[in-house]
Motif scaffolding. Structure first.
Motif, PDB file in Angstrom:
ATOM      1  N   LEU A  64       0.819  -1.218   0.000  1.00 26.77           N
ATOM      2  CA  LEU A  64       0.000   0.000   0.000  1.00 26.77           C
ATOM      3  C   LEU A  64       0.849   1.263   0.000  1.00 26.77           C
ATOM      4  O   LEU A  64       0.476   2.263  -0.607  1.00 26.77           O
ATOM      5  N   ASN A  65       1.997   1.239   0.682  1.00 27.67           N
ATOM      6  CA  ASN A  65       2.866   2.421   0.696  1.00 27.67           C
ATOM      7  C   ASN A  65       3.331   2.776  -0.704  1.00 27.67           C
ATOM      8  O   ASN A  65       3.409   3.956  -1.053  1.00 27.67           O
ATOM      9  N   HIS A  68       0.375   4.389  -2.435  1.00 27.21           N
ATOM     10  CA  HIS A  68       0.156   5.745  -1.920  1.00 27.21           C
ATOM     11  C   HIS A  68       1.181   6.717  -2.492  1.00 27.21           C
ATOM     12  O   HIS A  68       0.840   7.842  -2.849  1.00 27.21           O
ATOM     13  N   HIS A  69       2.423   6.279  -2.601  1.00 23.63           N
ATOM     14  CA  HIS A  69       3.469   7.122  -3.189  1.00 23.63           C
ATOM     15  C   HIS A  69       3.141   7.438  -4.657  1.00 23.63           C
ATOM     16  O   HIS A  69       3.290   8.587  -5.095  1.00 23.63           O
ATOM     17  N   VAL A  71       0.181   7.506  -6.062  1.00 23.49           N
ATOM     18  CA  VAL A  71      -0.960   8.433  -6.094  1.00 23.49           C
ATOM     19  C   VAL A  71      -0.479   9.851  -5.811  1.00 23.49           C
ATOM     20  O   VAL A  71      -0.859  10.798  -6.508  1.00 23.49           O
ATOM     21  N   LEU A  72       0.381  10.009  -4.815  1.00 27.13           N
ATOM     22  CA  LEU A  72       0.916  11.342  -4.505  1.00 27.13           C
ATOM     23  C   LEU A  72       1.696  11.921  -5.677  1.00 27.13           C
ATOM     24  O   LEU A  72       1.604  13.123  -5.953  1.00 27.13           O
ATOM     25  N   LEU A  96      -7.045   6.605   1.080  1.00 26.74           N
ATOM     26  CA  LEU A  96      -6.678   7.286  -0.163  1.00 26.74           C
ATOM     27  C   LEU A  96      -7.436   8.602  -0.314  1.00 26.74           C
ATOM     28  O   LEU A  96      -6.890   9.590  -0.813  1.00 26.74           O
ATOM     29  N   LEU A  99      -5.667  11.033   1.840  1.00 29.73           N
ATOM     30  CA  LEU A  99      -4.410  11.378   1.180  1.00 29.73           C
ATOM     31  C   LEU A  99      -4.652  12.426   0.089  1.00 29.73           C
ATOM     32  O   LEU A  99      -3.933  13.428   0.000  1.00 29.73           O
TER      33      LEU A  99
END
Length: 177
Positions: A64-65, A68-69, A71-72, A96, A99
């Protein structure tokens, strides 16, 4: 006169199905999996759109990390007109959502497509912890041991359902002899 049915007195999130935003210049789909038929329909509609389309699937990342990276990174380079589509169970989409909101997206720029057949987060009011849960009505808090009744109250800020003591007269009966 056609009266609509009243809304239930709950704060449970609703996930409207619909078509992609026609005014968007870039669609970003973040998906947990493709087990739901509506998800395949949305993917097809987004990929057929004349707007730019990016699909980030959990299966293509180590964890997931990593997702998430990614997506950022998409959001850092975003311009006005981006629409973010989040698909998966509630434990997947709501972090998300947070985030994306922290990165500057407005709620109207995020489309949630959640399913209630998987995991969800539960907030324990007794120890202020958030933990994974299922769609069951009861859960033993992993942090303080209190048996929680999971209410039909959802906090968008926390991305979790409210868990309160199932037996208010004996809240710690399960963990104390």
């Amino acid at each position: 006169m056609n009266a609509e049915a009243p809304e239930p007195p709950y704060s449970v999130p609703r996930y409207p199905s619909g078509q992609p935003c026609k005014q968007a210049i870039h669609h970003v789909l973040v998906s947990q999996g493709a087990s739901h038929a509506a998800r395949a329909d949305l993917y097809a509609a987004l990929s057929d759109s004349p707007a730019q389309f990016t699909h980030l699937a959990l299966a293509t990342y180590a964890d997931l990390n990593g997702l998430h990276h990614a997506v950022l990174e998409q959001l850092r380079g975003a311009h006005v007109g981006l629409r973010l589509y989040l698909q998966g169970d509630e434990a997947f989409i709501w972090p998300l959502y947070a985030l994306a909101r922290d990165a500057g997206l407005q709620a109207e720029e995020i489309v949630l497509d959640g399913c209630d057949d998987g995991q969800r987060a539960v907030y324990c009011v007794h120890c202020a912890s958030i933990q994974p849960g299922t769609v069951d009505d009861r859960l033993t808090c992993a942090h303080c041991g209190v048996v929680l009744e999971v209410r039909r109250h959802f906090s968008r800020r926390l991305g979790a359902y409210l868990g309160v003591c199932a037996d208010a007269d004996r809240p710690y009966a399960q963990v104390r002899p």
